[in-house]
Every structure is written in C-alpha cells, then in structure tokens.
Design an enzyme around this catalytic site. Sequence first.
Site, PDB file in Angstrom:
ATOM      1  N   CYS A 178     -16.471   2.149  -0.179  1.00  0.00           N
ATOM      2  CA  CYS A 178     -15.335   1.256   0.107  1.00  0.00           C
ATOM      3  C   CYS A 178     -14.904   1.331   1.564  1.00  0.00           C
ATOM      4  O   CYS A 178     -14.256   0.416   2.052  1.00  0.00           O
ATOM      5  CB  CYS A 178     -14.174   1.592  -0.817  1.00  0.00           C
ATOM      6  SG  CYS A 178     -13.647   3.306  -0.703  1.00  0.00           S
ATOM      7  N   GLN A 183     -10.199  -3.778  -3.993  1.00  0.00           N
ATOM      8  CA  GLN A 183     -11.474  -3.176  -3.621  1.00  0.00           C
ATOM      9  C   GLN A 183     -12.502  -3.377  -4.750  1.00  0.00           C
ATOM     10  O   GLN A 183     -13.622  -3.837  -4.514  1.00  0.00           O
ATOM     11  CB  GLN A 183     -11.272  -1.671  -3.358  1.00  0.00           C
ATOM     12  CG  GLN A 183     -12.526  -0.957  -2.932  1.00  0.00           C
ATOM     13  CD  GLN A 183     -12.997  -1.397  -1.554  1.00  0.00           C
ATOM     14  OE1 GLN A 183     -12.227  -1.355  -0.603  1.00  0.00           O
ATOM     15  NE2 GLN A 183     -14.238  -1.824  -1.433  1.00  0.00           N
ATOM     16  N   ARG A 224     -14.107  -8.284   0.761  1.00  0.00           N
ATOM     17  CA  ARG A 224     -12.678  -8.023   0.527  1.00  0.00           C
ATOM     18  C   ARG A 224     -11.878  -9.266   0.890  1.00  0.00           C
ATOM     19  O   ARG A 224     -11.002  -9.713   0.144  1.00  0.00           O
ATOM     20  CB  ARG A 224     -12.198  -6.843   1.395  1.00  0.00           C
ATOM     21  CG  ARG A 224     -12.665  -5.460   0.966  1.00  0.00           C
ATOM     22  CD  ARG A 224     -12.004  -5.016  -0.320  1.00  0.00           C
ATOM     23  NE  ARG A 224     -10.552  -5.049  -0.252  1.00  0.00           N
ATOM     24  CZ  ARG A 224      -9.799  -4.090   0.275  1.00  0.00           C
ATOM     25  NH1 ARG A 224     -10.357  -2.987   0.722  1.00  0.00           N
ATOM     26  NH2 ARG A 224      -8.476  -4.190   0.308  1.00  0.00           N
ATOM     27  N   ARG A 230       0.882  -1.177   0.000  1.00  0.00           N
ATOM     28  CA  ARG A 230       0.000   0.000   0.000  1.00  0.00           C
ATOM     29  C   ARG A 230       0.913   1.219   0.000  1.00  0.00           C
ATOM     30  O   ARG A 230       1.702   1.421   0.927  1.00  0.00           O
ATOM     31  CB  ARG A 230      -0.915  -0.001   1.230  1.00  0.00           C
ATOM     32  CG  ARG A 230      -1.632   1.325   1.417  1.00  0.00           C
ATOM     33  CD  ARG A 230      -2.788   1.262   2.370  1.00  0.00           C
ATOM     34  NE  ARG A 230      -3.921   0.603   1.761  1.00  0.00           N
ATOM     35  CZ  ARG A 230      -5.182   0.732   2.188  1.00  0.00           C
ATOM     36  NH1 ARG A 230      -5.447   1.503   3.229  1.00  0.00           N
ATOM     37  NH2 ARG A 230      -6.173   0.102   1.590  1.00  0.00           N
ATOM     38  N   HIS A 232      -7.026   0.784  -6.799  1.00  0.00           N
ATOM     39  CA  HIS A 232      -7.321  -0.060  -5.636  1.00  0.00           C
ATOM     40  C   HIS A 232      -8.038  -1.315  -6.166  1.00  0.00           C
ATOM     41  O   HIS A 232      -9.236  -1.494  -5.959  1.00  0.00           O
ATOM     42  CB  HIS A 232      -8.209   0.734  -4.666  1.00  0.00           C
ATOM     43  CG  HIS A 232      -8.251   0.171  -3.283  1.00  0.00           C
ATOM     44  ND1 HIS A 232      -7.494  -0.913  -2.894  1.00  0.00           N
ATOM     45  CD2 HIS A 232      -8.979   0.525  -2.181  1.00  0.00           C
ATOM     46  CE1 HIS A 232      -7.745  -1.183  -1.612  1.00  0.00           C
ATOM     47  NE2 HIS A 232      -8.635  -0.335  -1.163  1.00  0.00           N
ATOM     48  N   ASP A 242     -17.017   7.403  -2.315  1.00  0.00           N
ATOM     49  CA  ASP A 242     -15.776   7.268  -1.540  1.00  0.00           C
ATOM     50  C   ASP A 242     -15.474   8.654  -0.969  1.00  0.00           C
ATOM     51  O   ASP A 242     -16.090   9.651  -1.361  1.00  0.00           O
ATOM     52  CB  ASP A 242     -14.652   6.787  -2.489  1.00  0.00           C
ATOM     53  CG  ASP A 242     -13.326   6.556  -1.768  1.00  0.00           C
ATOM     54  OD1 ASP A 242     -13.311   6.475  -0.524  1.00  0.00           O
ATOM     55  OD2 ASP A 242     -12.280   6.452  -2.456  1.00  0.00           O
TER      56      ASP A 242
HETATM   57  N1  NVA Z   1      -9.721   6.841  -2.020  1.00  0.00           N
HETATM   58  C1  NVA Z   1      -9.430   6.398  -0.679  1.00  0.00           C
HETATM   59  C2  NVA Z   1      -9.719   4.942  -0.546  1.00  0.00           C
HETATM   60  C3  NVA Z   1      -9.507   4.370   0.811  1.00  0.00           C
HETATM   61  C4  NVA Z   1      -9.753   2.901   0.875  1.00  0.00           C
HETATM   62  C5  NVA Z   1      -7.989   6.701  -0.350  1.00  0.00           C
HETATM   63  O1  NVA Z   1      -7.125   6.493  -1.212  1.00  0.00           O
HETATM   64  O2  NVA Z   1      -7.719   7.168   0.747  1.00  0.00           O
HETATM   65  N1   CP Z   2     -11.392   0.058   1.803  1.00  0.00           N
HETATM   66  C1   CP Z   2     -10.166  -0.040   2.298  1.00  0.00           C
HETATM   67  O1   CP Z   2      -9.198  -0.316   1.601  1.00  0.00           O
HETATM   68  O2   CP Z   2     -10.081   0.170   3.640  1.00  0.00           O
HETATM   69  P1   CP Z   2      -8.758   0.375   4.468  1.00  0.00           P
HETATM   70  O3   CP Z   2      -8.139   1.668   4.010  1.00  0.00           O
HETATM   71  O4   CP Z   2      -9.192   0.425   5.898  1.00  0.00           O
HETATM   72  O5   CP Z   2      -7.819  -0.766   4.203  1.00  0.00           O
END
Ligand code: NVA
Ligand code: CP
Length: 303
Positions: free
Chosen positions: A262, A130, A290, A100, A127, A222
């Site tokens: 999400c 997701q 997930r 990540r 992502h 989101d």
């Molecule tokens: N668009 C959000 C998704 C979190 C799962 C982010 O990147 O923070």
């Molecule tokens: N939706 C998602 O990826 O959640 P987290 O950021 O908590 O992993």
Amino acid sequence: MKDFISVGDLNAAEINEIFDLTGQLKQDKAKFASVLAGKTLALIFQKPSNRTRVSFEVGMYQLGGNSIYLSLQEINLGVRESIEDVAKTLSRYVDGIVLRTFEHKNVLELAKAASISVINGLSDFSHPCQAMADVYTIKEKFSHLNGVTLAYVGDGNNVCNSLLYACAKTGLNMRIGCPKGYEPDKAVLKDAKAQAAKVGSSIELFHDAQEAVKGVDVIYTDVWASMGQEKEAAKRKKIFKEFQINTRLLKSAAKNALVMHCLPAHRGEEITAEVMDSPNSIVFDQAENRMHVQKAILIRLLK
Ligand code: NVA
Ligand code: CP
C-alpha cells in the site's frame, strides 16, 4: 450510501458499481470534469499522508470540486472542540469530510454527528479506500477476481482488515501469513470467512510466510510498525524478520506472481528493494488507482 467507512458495509453489487464507475473515469476523464462543480471536500488528517491526501485533493479537482486540507494543528479534533461540534460546523460549509485518525470510533462519531458524507481515510482499524483500490488493481491485472489468490504477509493491521472484507466480498481467496499475536481483528476474520464461504472463496490464516504464499497469484505486504506504533518498531523488526517479501519467498508463489504494497514502504524491512523494484511489483499502479477509485466513491457520495 451516506458514508464510506468500511468495505464491510458494502455488498458485492455496490463494490462492482464503484469498480464500473472507476473504469469509466479512467477511460474518459473529460466526461466527469464538472460532475462535482460547487462541491467542497474537507480533509482532516491527524497522521501524515502522501497518497491519500494528494489523490483525494487531485481527484476532487479533476471532478470540478474543491478541497480543504486541515492538519492536526488546525482542527485539533476532540481537543480544541468536540468531534460532534466539528461535524455539525463542517456540515454547514462543506459536502464531505475525509478523516485520517487513530481510534476508529472517531470516524464513527464524526459520521454520526455529520449530516454530510464522511470517508474513512485510514484509522487504526481499517483503510477501506486502500483495499478498494487494491482489489480494483487486481481485477485490472487478471480481468477477473474469482479464483485469484492473494497472500497478505506481515502485520494483521488496518490494511489487512480492510483487505479481508474486500476479498471476501469479491470472491478473491486470501491467505494471511503473520507472526503469532499479530493476527487481524478476530471479528473481521470471522465475518470475512463467513462471507467468503457464501461466494465459494476461502480465507486462511498461517503463522509461516512460506506456507502462506505457496502458489499464490499475488503477494501483499505493509509496514511492520504502522503510524502510531513507532515505539514498537525495533521490537517488531525482530518479530517479523521471517515475514519479509524477498526473492526467496517470491519463489514459493506462482510463476510471475504480482507483488503489492500500500506504501509507504520500508525497503529492506517488510520488502526488499530488489522485489519492490522488480517487474513483479505493481505498487505504483495501486497508488495510481487510489485516485480513480476514490473519484468513483466521491461521485457516489457527493453528487
Ligand atoms: N498500516 C499502515 C498503512 C499506511 C498507509 C499505517 O497505518 O501506518
Ligand atoms: N497508502 C496510503 O494510504 O498512503 P499515505 O499514508 O501516503 O496516504
């Protein structure tokens, strides 16, 4: 399939294979209890996480394998050591890496240098885990995908980019409603449109939330400011004001339309508490899936 980096890399048959395996995993958990025995998954996370980290760790455990969580401080990717050296070292110890990160090129660089599988656990660009879980969830609810229409309302971000590929590849129609200047990635949009045309579905872009959700079966949103965009949060709150998922907006969708997010959600910003906690909301089914979908991906990559 060595890595899992973008839904765009998969074809419809591969997506269906993952969905079929997901169904089997949900139906008979015990059957897969030692399928990844002796395998270890490393999780390198440069951003916070609840769902991604926990679902991968628990998923790995349920498949008989192990996981190691490596926070920002531990590996210090690219600072303490180059991404290439991290990839080469971890390839000697573990069987797969979930990354990540911020810049998407970090995922590509890690995958290129690693001899083991790399999974994109979210980058600023995409992502994919997701989006796979999301489309799987829609398939579970409707028993089919063809002809189902999803409206994504909000920021054309990483989640939106991955959903575009996932919808285009599986025959879902997608309508995006976002403010001007906050559209999804141009190349992804173009590519998704071309792929959707091949399977007879459609991808449309609107700059009006009401217009985007007209008659749709699913509304998805989101956060307005993603991880790493915290400084823009106040500015974005004003820009996205008209793109909130609330009872009024829901009325423009099909009767009993489902609502997805999400997560994490900011109740009162991109979605009201009333909608998030309503019977229309399937956000926790998504969150649960997930884990099931990722278990299928792990089996495909690590077995
Ligand atoms: N668009 C959000 C998704 C979190 C799962 C982010 O990147 O923070
Ligand atoms: N939706 C998602 O990826 O959640 P987290 O950021 O908590 O992993």
